[in-house]
Scaffold this active site. Structure first.
Site, short mmCIF file in Angstrom:
data_model
loop_
_atom_site.label_atom_id
_atom_site.label_comp_id
_atom_site.label_asym_id
_atom_site.label_seq_id
_atom_site.Cartn_x
_atom_site.Cartn_y
_atom_site.Cartn_z
N LYS A 122 0.81 -1.23 0.00
CA LYS A 122 0.00 0.00 0.00
C LYS A 122 0.84 1.27 0.00
O LYS A 122 0.33 2.34 -0.28
CB LYS A 122 -1.03 -0.01 1.13
CG LYS A 122 -0.59 0.45 2.47
CD LYS A 122 -1.84 0.80 3.29
CE LYS A 122 -1.50 1.03 4.74
NZ LYS A 122 -2.66 1.57 5.48
N ASP A 123 2.14 1.15 0.30
CA ASP A 123 3.00 2.32 0.27
C ASP A 123 3.69 2.53 -1.07
O ASP A 123 4.43 3.50 -1.24
CB ASP A 123 4.06 2.22 1.38
CG ASP A 123 3.44 2.28 2.77
OD1 ASP A 123 2.46 3.03 2.94
OD2 ASP A 123 3.92 1.57 3.66
N ARG B 131 -8.44 8.70 4.67
CA ARG B 131 -9.37 7.66 4.25
C ARG B 131 -10.16 7.12 5.44
O ARG B 131 -11.39 6.99 5.38
CB ARG B 131 -8.56 6.52 3.60
CG ARG B 131 -9.33 5.28 3.24
CD ARG B 131 -8.40 4.18 2.74
NE ARG B 131 -7.40 3.79 3.74
CZ ARG B 131 -7.62 2.99 4.77
NH1 ARG B 131 -8.82 2.45 4.93
NH2 ARG B 131 -6.67 2.71 5.64
N ARG B 132 -9.45 6.83 6.54
CA ARG B 132 -10.14 6.29 7.71
C ARG B 132 -11.05 7.35 8.34
O ARG B 132 -12.21 7.09 8.65
CB ARG B 132 -9.12 5.83 8.76
CG ARG B 132 -8.38 4.58 8.31
CD ARG B 132 -7.19 4.25 9.19
NE ARG B 132 -6.49 3.08 8.67
CZ ARG B 132 -5.19 2.86 8.80
NH1 ARG B 132 -4.42 3.72 9.43
NH2 ARG B 132 -4.65 1.76 8.29
N ARG C 113 0.62 10.81 15.19
CA ARG C 113 1.80 10.60 14.34
C ARG C 113 2.77 9.61 14.97
O ARG C 113 2.63 9.24 16.12
CB ARG C 113 2.53 11.94 14.13
CG ARG C 113 1.69 13.00 13.47
CD ARG C 113 1.88 13.00 11.97
NE ARG C 113 0.77 13.66 11.30
CZ ARG C 113 0.52 13.59 10.01
NH1 ARG C 113 1.29 12.84 9.24
NH2 ARG C 113 -0.50 14.21 9.47
N ARG D 58 2.81 5.25 18.59
CA ARG D 58 1.36 5.49 18.66
C ARG D 58 0.71 4.71 19.81
O ARG D 58 -0.15 5.23 20.52
CB ARG D 58 0.70 5.09 17.33
CG ARG D 58 1.07 6.05 16.23
CD ARG D 58 0.30 5.77 14.96
NE ARG D 58 0.95 6.45 13.85
CZ ARG D 58 0.36 6.72 12.70
NH1 ARG D 58 -0.89 6.37 12.48
NH2 ARG D 58 1.02 7.34 11.74
N CYS E 21 -9.60 12.68 -9.32
CA CYS E 21 -10.12 13.32 -8.11
C CYS E 21 -9.15 13.14 -6.97
O CYS E 21 -8.24 12.32 -7.03
CB CYS E 21 -11.48 12.75 -7.73
SG CYS E 21 -11.37 11.03 -7.19
C1 DPM Z 1 -0.63 4.54 3.78
C2 DPM Z 1 -1.55 5.01 4.74
C3 DPM Z 1 -1.05 4.64 6.00
C4 DPM Z 1 0.18 3.94 5.77
C5 DPM Z 1 -2.82 5.77 4.43
C6 DPM Z 1 -4.12 4.94 4.64
C7 DPM Z 1 -1.66 4.95 7.34
C8 DPM Z 1 -1.20 6.33 7.78
C9 DPM Z 1 -1.54 6.67 9.19
C10 DPM Z 1 -0.71 4.69 2.32
N1 DPM Z 1 0.40 3.93 4.42
O1 DPM Z 1 -4.10 3.75 4.99
O2 DPM Z 1 -5.21 5.52 4.46
O3 DPM Z 1 -2.24 5.92 9.91
O4 DPM Z 1 -1.05 7.73 9.60
C11 DPM Z 1 1.26 1.83 6.69
C12 DPM Z 1 0.93 0.84 7.66
C13 DPM Z 1 1.22 -0.40 7.07
C14 DPM Z 1 1.76 -0.14 5.80
C15 DPM Z 1 0.36 1.07 9.00
C16 DPM Z 1 -1.15 1.28 9.07
C17 DPM Z 1 1.08 -1.79 7.66
C18 DPM Z 1 -0.04 -2.59 7.02
C19 DPM Z 1 0.20 -3.10 5.61
C20 DPM Z 1 1.13 3.34 6.79
N2 DPM Z 1 1.79 1.21 5.62
O5 DPM Z 1 -1.82 1.55 8.06
O6 DPM Z 1 -1.68 1.16 10.20
O7 DPM Z 1 1.25 -3.70 5.33
O8 DPM Z 1 -0.69 -2.91 4.79
#
Ligand code: DPM
Length: 347
Positions: free
Chosen positions: A92-93, A143-144, A161, A167, A255
């Site tokens: 997802k990153d 998104r959340r 953060r 956290r 968008c």
């Molecule tokens: C991205 C988001 C977040 C991560 C945005 C989203 C959460 C940011 C936040 C694109 N990457 O989800 O809407 O909470 O400030 C991230 C996490 C993981 C990968 C941690 C998480 C672990 C889970 C995985 C941060 N990237 O989302 O709680 O491998 O999918």
């Protein structure tokens, strides 16, 4: 023994073999994710020499930065010792288009893709529904926050953060938040399953594109490494994530609404929900299309190379995402929509 971008070693019998260098950030989650992929590779290829290279990146301080920007697998890197052959990421990153020369050579079986609620100890036993009014929920994901605000208007949402450890500490040791929202997958990998008090389904909060899946990034022309990591591909996860990434890629131009998805595979059919702002449902189903196996070497779809998975199934998955995005855009990107497409030769 240094030759081109690769590193080799010679064993006691004079046999020369390539050292596979795996780059990782130094955060605990990054290390855990990298180690799990390295362990799988070691099991599949006991003879390869794996070397894990820690890369200091500024991305370490915030766990959601686009890590590939800093990883030395990209671009000219002055520091040879940092040159690596693969990097493990949370899918997802990773952007839907990778810089030229790079590709996702493996998408591993997805963990639980949903978001999870982690409660302050004093609220144990509660849910988002039963928390006191005006309780503060910590998340810095738009998104959340966007989805949950609509569903639970009695709650307040505030930024939080730092990496996962920070956290959880902020949650437990202060009174600022009643709960925080995190990906279930990250919590599980850190061994904190016991802190998950609620898993959010699509009616509450759909997940991010690619959430819960690990991706292995490699050089697109490095045929040996591509071949080696390709066995890690999990076909069902690959097809779901291609659909999700195609959906995101198509919307990126259209968008700026935080994109959320939900996909399922049932009876060789990928089904997908995608969302923008409002929660009106709309059904859209495609007829079953049979497909033939085809050779599909060197083709990337939304950054993914998966030459051993049917190209036609991948094309259908990609079209599924694009069709859903188009439908959403034609409705003003305001609704949750459904599209399903048959993928009979998914495996
Ligand atoms: C991205 C988001 C977040 C991560 C945005 C989203 C959460 C940011 C936040 C694109 N990457 O989800 O809407 O909470 O400030 C991230 C996490 C993981 C990968 C941690 C998480 C672990 C889970 C995985 C941060 N990237 O989302 O709680 O491998 O999918």
């Amino acid at each position: 023994m240094e030759e081109g971008p690769y590193k080799y070693i010679r064993d006691g019998n004079g046999k020369v073999s390539r050292v596979i260098r795996i780059g990782t950030r130094k955060s605990q989650l990054a290390r855990i994710q990298t180690d799990s992929v390295a362990a799988k590779l070691k099991e599949l290829y006991p003879d390869v020499h794996l070397e894990i290279v820690g890369m200091s990146t500024t991305g370490d301080k915030i766990l959601d930065t686009a890590l590939h920007n800093a990883a030395c697998i990209y671009g000219p890197c002055s520091c040879l010792s940092h040159r690596v052959d693969l990097v493990v990421h949370s899918l997802k990153d990773l952007p839907t288009t990778l810089p030229p020369g790079f590709t996702i050579g493996a998408v591993l079986e997805r963990e639980n893709p949903h978001d999870a609620v982690v409660l302050h100890p004093k609220h144990v036993g509660k849910t988002l529904e039963t928390l006191p009014e005006n309780s503060v929920i910590g998340t810095s994901s738009l998104r959340r926050a966007a989805q949950l605000k609509k569903r639970f208007p009695q709650l307040e949402f505030k930024d939080i953060r730092g990496n996962l450890n920070t956290r959880l500490k902020k949650l437990d040791e202060k009174e600022d938040y009643a709960a925080i929202i995190l990906a279930a997958a990250g919590l599980r990998r850190m061994g904190w399953d016991n802190r998950i008090s609620q898993i959010l389904g699509p009616e509450d909060c759909m997940y991010a594109v690619g959430q819960g899946a690990l991706a292995v990034e490699v050089r697109a022309r490095d045929a040996d490494i591509l071949e080696m990591v390709s066995v890690l591909h999990h076909p069902e996860t690959v097809l779901r994530c291609i659909a999700e990434r195609a959906f995101l890629r198509h919307l990126e131009g259209g968008c700026s609404v935080p994109v959320a998805v939900h996909t399922e595979v049932k009876d060789s059919q990928v089904r997908m929900l995608g969302s923008g702002r409002h929660t009106h449902k709309h059904k859209y189903t495609h007829a079953q299309i049979h497909s033939q196996e085809e050779v599909d070497e060197g083709v990337q779809r939304v950054g993914v190379t998966a030459s051993k998975i049917s190209g036609e199934a991948q094309n259908k998955a990609e079209r599924l995402g694009v069709d859903l995005a188009k439908l959403l855009l034609s409705k003003g990107a305001k609704e949750i929509l459904t599209v399903a497409r048959q993928l009979n030769d998914a495996r």
